[in-house]
Design a protein around this motif. Structure first.
Motif, PDB file in Angstrom:
ATOM      1  N   UNK A 150      15.013  -8.288  22.293  1.00 15.88           N
ATOM      2  CA  UNK A 150      13.971  -8.747  23.202  1.00 15.88           C
ATOM      3  C   UNK A 150      13.428  -7.614  24.085  1.00 15.88           C
ATOM      4  N   UNK A 151      14.345  -6.835  24.665  1.00 20.02           N
ATOM      5  CA  UNK A 151      13.894  -5.749  25.538  1.00 20.02           C
ATOM      6  C   UNK A 151      14.460  -4.434  25.007  1.00 20.02           C
ATOM      7  N   UNK A 152      13.864  -3.844  23.978  1.00 25.50           N
ATOM      8  CA  UNK A 152      14.404  -2.603  23.421  1.00 25.50           C
ATOM      9  C   UNK A 152      14.326  -1.469  24.437  1.00 25.50           C
ATOM     10  N   UNK A 153      15.227  -0.522  24.301  1.00 27.88           N
ATOM     11  CA  UNK A 153      15.233   0.590  25.258  1.00 27.88           C
ATOM     12  C   UNK A 153      14.027   1.481  24.991  1.00 27.88           C
ATOM     13  N   UNK A 154      13.567   2.202  26.017  1.00 29.68           N
ATOM     14  CA  UNK A 154      12.413   3.099  25.829  1.00 29.68           C
ATOM     15  C   UNK A 154      12.620   4.062  24.668  1.00 29.68           C
ATOM     16  N   UNK A 155      13.862   4.502  24.437  1.00 30.85           N
ATOM     17  CA  UNK A 155      14.139   5.413  23.323  1.00 30.85           C
ATOM     18  C   UNK A 155      13.812   4.754  21.996  1.00 30.85           C
ATOM     19  N   UNK A 156      14.236   3.487  21.862  1.00 29.04           N
ATOM     20  CA  UNK A 156      13.958   2.761  20.616  1.00 29.04           C
ATOM     21  C   UNK A 156      12.455   2.631  20.391  1.00 29.04           C
ATOM     22  N   UNK A 157      11.748   2.305  21.497  1.00 26.87           N
ATOM     23  CA  UNK A 157      10.291   2.137  21.384  1.00 26.87           C
ATOM     24  C   UNK A 157       9.656   3.440  20.928  1.00 26.87           C
ATOM     25  N   UNK A 158      10.115   4.550  21.497  1.00 29.22           N
ATOM     26  CA  UNK A 158       9.565   5.854  21.131  1.00 29.22           C
ATOM     27  C   UNK A 158       9.811   6.139  19.644  1.00 29.22           C
ATOM     28  N   UNK A 159      11.050   5.859  19.197  1.00 30.18           N
ATOM     29  CA  UNK A 159      11.363   6.071  17.771  1.00 30.18           C
ATOM     30  C   UNK A 159      10.438   5.243  16.892  1.00 30.18           C
ATOM     31  N   UNK A 194       4.454  -9.214  13.384  1.00 30.70           N
ATOM     32  CA  UNK A 194       5.831  -8.751  13.608  1.00 30.70           C
ATOM     33  C   UNK A 194       6.548  -9.613  14.646  1.00 30.70           C
ATOM     34  N   UNK A 195       5.808 -10.464  15.323  1.00 26.21           N
ATOM     35  CA  UNK A 195       6.402 -11.415  16.263  1.00 26.21           C
ATOM     36  C   UNK A 195       7.473 -12.243  15.537  1.00 26.21           C
ATOM     37  N   UNK A 196       7.208 -12.534  14.246  1.00 30.55           N
ATOM     38  CA  UNK A 196       8.159 -13.358  13.478  1.00 30.55           C
ATOM     39  C   UNK A 196       9.517 -12.686  13.370  1.00 30.55           C
ATOM     40  N   UNK A 197       9.538 -11.366  13.410  1.00 27.05           N
ATOM     41  CA  UNK A 197      10.828 -10.650  13.288  1.00 27.05           C
ATOM     42  C   UNK A 197      11.328 -10.200  14.652  1.00 27.05           C
ATOM     43  N   UNK A 198      10.739 -10.749  15.697  1.00 26.02           N
ATOM     44  CA  UNK A 198      11.103 -10.350  17.061  1.00 26.02           C
ATOM     45  C   UNK A 198      11.069  -8.837  17.236  1.00 26.02           C
ATOM     46  N   UNK A 199      10.100  -8.174  16.565  1.00 25.23           N
ATOM     47  CA  UNK A 199      10.037  -6.709  16.635  1.00 25.23           C
ATOM     48  C   UNK A 199       9.318  -6.288  17.913  1.00 25.23           C
ATOM     49  N   UNK A 200      10.036  -6.462  19.010  1.00 29.48           N
ATOM     50  CA  UNK A 200       9.424  -6.158  20.312  1.00 29.48           C
ATOM     51  C   UNK A 200       9.036  -4.691  20.426  1.00 29.48           C
ATOM     52  N   UNK A 201       9.789  -3.811  19.758  1.00 30.21           N
ATOM     53  CA  UNK A 201       9.453  -2.386  19.842  1.00 30.21           C
ATOM     54  C   UNK A 201       8.055  -2.121  19.261  1.00 30.21           C
ATOM     55  N   UNK A 202       7.748  -2.783  18.133  1.00 34.48           N
ATOM     56  CA  UNK A 202       6.411  -2.609  17.540  1.00 34.48           C
ATOM     57  C   UNK A 202       5.343  -3.223  18.438  1.00 34.48           C
TER      58      UNK A 202
END
Lengths: 255, 270
Positions: free
Chosen positions: B44-53, B228-236
């Motif tokens: 739900x709340x990915x870390x900023x590092x994950x988002x950057x990756x 991507x909402x279906x996969x809960x891909x909050x980072x995307x």
């Protein structure tokens, strides 16, 4: 036949009369000052001269032409404000005086260059040639009004209408504008109508001073009657009458 | 000294500008930290590092099926729809705004009608648009046009009517026809307002674009987010949201710069 003939003009807004029975004849080249209290129809009279409004009765003719239905090139006008176009520079504002009458409001090629040269001559005459490329908003109030007058004259109107043209200016600028206007008028001899609040200005500039007032007054219903021309002063020779000998007297005159 | 008379120094002002951004970032960081501590695979709340990756891989790794980088395709598709929609709306708004503002007969005919039109919620018309114009590009562009045109017409006609009567009369005494008054007096004074109105309506335009893309599309920024909402891909999703925000900001800045260059007379102070 007089140049401007105002014949038995009435104007009312709805049931409320503003002007009643206005009769004025003006010769070519006269400078007419129009004074009066607020709300006594001076500005209405100017709008009628401008043909922005039509009188409910009577007619106004200029140079024997049929009464105009809307403002046209025979009448030039300068208002207290908003008389120049803010999106055009000073030179283009003058050129507009010639170009706006064309089908797309623009001049092209040699015509355009000729108009720009005439505009520069006009700017020289009204003392604005040093700011030809500036936008009007950068000019002082007095310069803007000079530009507005120059623009109106560029269209070569038959009569020039001034609606409190110097009302928003400070006293010093106002005086220099008086000199400017008198000088310009000496050069081109235009027929001018000027509405003003300032009596001394009216008498100083005008050949004649028309006073608008309500001749009848109902204290229980102040709007019951309209205004008309109650005085028509000869303001030449500082308002002292009979200084100009009108007819041939066959006696020697001082040179 | 009264609070209304206290102004920050330039340095303090720069600092104050950054404070809310930093605060928002820190709040997100802490919330993300708390959730990830409880469950390291929380999406739900990915870390900023994950988002950057994720952002880096979105920008560099091509799609396995098509071989194209979807991110740019989505951006291109959305910007095309947005500019078509806003451009058409601006053209219609300008023409009708001028007509309503200048001509009493057109005003009497249309001003109430446009007022009523502007009350229709555009999204409620979306099903009709999909049925009428199909699921392709047209319906999305039309939604944007329907969504923002009434506002543009009302704003621009209002601006035309704000032009002092004196100025119009002055043009008349110079011999200008209605066409000349429209082209040489009203149009130049309305164009700066048009740019301003477009800047204001870009927010709603994005809203309608993303709504239309969310329901039926095969590419586009809004489409991707809702896919991507279906996969809960909050980072995307967050990457796309940040990108949309950035695009909106750049467009707004560009419009402001264009207005400043194109209408120098609006900049001079009286």
């Amino acid at each position: 036949m007089s140049f401007v003939e105002v014949e038995n003009v009435f104007q009312s807004y709805g049931a409320r009369p503003i002007l009643e029975r206005v009769n004025v004849t003006v010769n070519r080249g006269e400078f007419i000052s129009i004074v009066g209290a607020s709300g006594c129809g001076k500005s209405t009279f100017l709008r009628l001269l401008l043909a922005q409004e039509q009188p409910t009765r009577g007619s106004i003719t200029i140079d024997g032409r049929p009464p105009a239905q809307e403002p046209d090139r025979t009448r030039g006008v300068v208002f207290q404000r908003y008389s120049v176009f803010p999106h055009m520079n000073v030179r283009d504002n003058i050129v507009a005086g010639e170009a706006f009458a064309r089908s797309f409001g623009r001049l092209f090629g040699s015509e355009r260059r000729a108009a720009q040269e005439r505009a520069d001559a006009m700017l020289e005459r009204i003392g604005l040639n040093h700011v030809a490329d500036a936008y009007p908003a950068t000019l002082s109030g007095g310069m803007q009004q000079r530009l507005a007058i120059g623009q109106a004259l560029a269209a070569k109107p038959l009569i020039l209408l001034l609606d409190e043209p110097f009302g928003a200016l400070d006293p010093g600028t106002r005086l220099s504008m008086h000199d400017f206007l008198m000088h310009l008028r000496g050069e081109i001899g235009m027929t001018v109508f000027m509405v003003t609040h300032d009596l001394s200005e009216g008498f100083k500039l005008g050949d004649r001073v028309l006073v608008f007032d309500k001749p009848r007054w109902d204290p229980t219903d102040p709007d019951a009657y309209g205004a008309t021309v109650t005085y028509d002063f000869d303001a030449r020779n500082r308002g002292i009458p009979f200084q100009t000998i009108m007819e041939e007297t066959h006696v020697l005159r001082p040179v | 000294m009264r609070l209304i008379n206290r102004t920050p120094s330039p340095a303090l002002r720069a600092f104050l500008v950054l404070v809310p951004f930093a605060l928002a970032f820190v709040v997100y960081l802490v919330a993300s930290e708390i959730r990830l501590e409880a469950n390291p695979s929380d999406r739900l709340l990915p870390s900023p590092g994950t988002i950057l990756d994720t952002a880096v891989s979105l920008l560099t790794v091509p799609d396995r099926r098509s071989g194209a980088i979807l991110f740019w395709g989505d951006t291109w598709a959305s910007l095309t729809r947005l500019s078509l929609g806003v451009g058409l709306a601006a053209a219609i708004g300008l023409v009708f705004g001028m007509l309503i503002g200048l001509l009493p007969h057109v005003r009497a005919t249309l001003s109430i009608f446009v007022g009523v039109l502007s009350l229709i919620p555009p999204l409620a018309l979306l099903p009709i648009l999909f049925i009428t114009f199909g699921l392709g590009e047209v319906s999305k562009v039309v939604l944007i046009v329907i969504g923002i045109t009434p506002f543009l017409i009302r704003d621009l006609s209002g601006r035309v009517m704000e032009i002092p009567r004196e100025m119009i009369v002055k043009a008349e005494t110079l011999g200008a026809s209605s066409l000349v008054i429209a082209l040489r007096v009203a149009l130049p004074q309305v164009l700066p307002r048009l740019v301003q109105a477009i800047r204001l309506s870009l927010g709603p335009a994005w809203l309608f674009l993303i709504a239309a893309e969310a329901i039926a599309a095969n590419q586009g920024l809004g489409y991707r987010i809702f896919l991507v909402r279906r996969y809960l891909a909050m980072d995307v999703i967050l990457t796309y949201v940040l990108w949309i925000t950035f695009l909106a900001w750049v467009i707004d800045w560009l419009l402001k710069a264009v207005a400043r260059r194109a209408f120098p007379w609006t900049e001079v102070s009286p």
